[in-house]
Design a protein around this motif. Structure first.
Motif, short mmCIF file in Angstrom:
data_model
loop_
_atom_site.label_atom_id
_atom_site.label_comp_id
_atom_site.label_asym_id
_atom_site.label_seq_id
_atom_site.Cartn_x
_atom_site.Cartn_y
_atom_site.Cartn_z
N UNK A 90 -10.45 -34.00 -80.25
CA UNK A 90 -9.30 -33.25 -80.74
C UNK A 90 -9.78 -31.85 -81.11
N UNK A 91 -8.89 -30.88 -81.01
CA UNK A 91 -9.26 -29.51 -81.36
C UNK A 91 -9.13 -29.33 -82.87
N UNK A 92 -10.25 -28.99 -83.53
CA UNK A 92 -10.30 -29.01 -85.00
C UNK A 92 -9.32 -28.07 -85.69
N UNK A 132 1.06 -33.51 -89.55
CA UNK A 132 0.66 -32.15 -89.97
C UNK A 132 -0.77 -32.08 -90.50
N UNK A 133 -1.52 -33.16 -90.28
CA UNK A 133 -2.91 -33.18 -90.76
C UNK A 133 -3.83 -32.55 -89.71
N UNK A 134 -4.95 -32.03 -90.20
CA UNK A 134 -5.99 -31.53 -89.29
C UNK A 134 -6.96 -32.67 -88.98
N UNK A 135 -7.54 -32.67 -87.77
CA UNK A 135 -8.43 -33.76 -87.36
C UNK A 135 -9.53 -34.09 -88.38
N UNK A 136 -10.08 -33.05 -89.04
CA UNK A 136 -11.12 -33.27 -90.05
C UNK A 136 -10.72 -34.19 -91.17
N UNK A 137 -9.41 -34.27 -91.43
CA UNK A 137 -8.95 -35.07 -92.57
C UNK A 137 -8.60 -36.50 -92.14
#
Ligand SMILES: Nc1ncnc2c1ncn2[C@@H]1O[C@H](COP(=O)(O)OP(=O)(O)O)[C@@H](O)[C@H]1O
Ligand SMILES: [Mg+2]
Length: 218
Positions: A90-92, A132-137
């Protein structure tokens, strides 16, 4: 859908695929098991038109791919094939929603329709909360489920999943397999999945072992 006849592939003097024959038919769930280095990724790249064999024939929807140029191959990949890779890709900097939208944007679909389609899929697979979360989370399991949804957003005919569970714990592997089963049975997408696990129970309609450059029924 995709047929391989006597496919061979070497890197230098390592013969990775010696003589591989496979017919992937519509609606199937095919598993390919093999040790690390057995040639699973090489095989999926050939099935996904990301790489060419050194010998033998690859036919996609009845057509020999030898005659296709790069644009025609890209077009087949974009419209008919979804990929899920071993490591989350996934694009971070993009949210879950934006990551899943990406293949639709590449296909030239407008923003409003993209949003609708992604929301519908997230809802269908009970992942609306992640939009709406970012992949890091996300946990590893959540990331792979998002990657699986992104792989089907273009309504591909076939999904190629390369060791999608290898970095997941049992529970998350189970959840991903349930999602892939649903994609296969309910969304009618053909699945080809690789794993290094020779014994894991899989929802496969056909189960193969890749060993010494050959595919054999497991
Ligand atoms: N681009 C490449 N260049 C050289 N060797 C490669 C390349 N890709 C794969 N190989 C070699 O081919 C063999 C099979 O690799 P791979 O298809 O990645 O196996 P698997 O996915 O089953 O672990 C390995 O020995 C690997 O080192
Ligand atoms: Mg591999």
């Amino acid at each position: 859908m995709i047929e391989l006849y006597n496919v061979r592939k070497s890197y230098g003097n390592i013969e990775v695929l010696k003589d591989v024959n496979l017919k992937v038919r519509e609606g199937e769930f095919i598993s390919v098991r093999g040790k690390s280095g057995a040639g699973k990724t090489t095989l999926l790249k050939i099935l996904g038109l990301l790489d060419d064999p050194d010998g033998g024939e690859v036919r996609v929807f009845g057509k020999d791919v030898k005659g296709l140029n790069d644009d025609e191959r890209s077009s087949i990949r974009l419209h008919y094939i979804g990929f899920i890779f071993q490591f989350f890709n996934l694009i971070p900097s993009l949210t879950v929603m934006e990551n899943i939208e990406l293949p639709l944007a590449l296909a030239g679909i407008g923003k409003q329709e993209r949003r609708l389609r992604v929301q519908e899929l997230l809802k269908y697979f009970n992942l609306t909360g992640l939009a709406h979360r970012l992949p890091d989370t996300l946990s590893g399991g959540e990331r792979q489920r998002v990657a699986a949804i992104r792989a089907i957003v273009n309504n591909p005919k076939i999904i190629l999943a390369d060791e999608p569970t290898s970095s997941l714990d049992n529970e998350n592997s189970q959840l991903l397999m349930e999602l892939l089963t649903k994609i296969n049975r309910e969304k009618r997408v053909t699945v080809v999945l690789t794993t290094t696990d020779l014994y894991e129970k899989l929802p496969a309609t056909r189960d193969y072992l890749l060993m010494e450059g050959r595919l054999i029924e497991h």
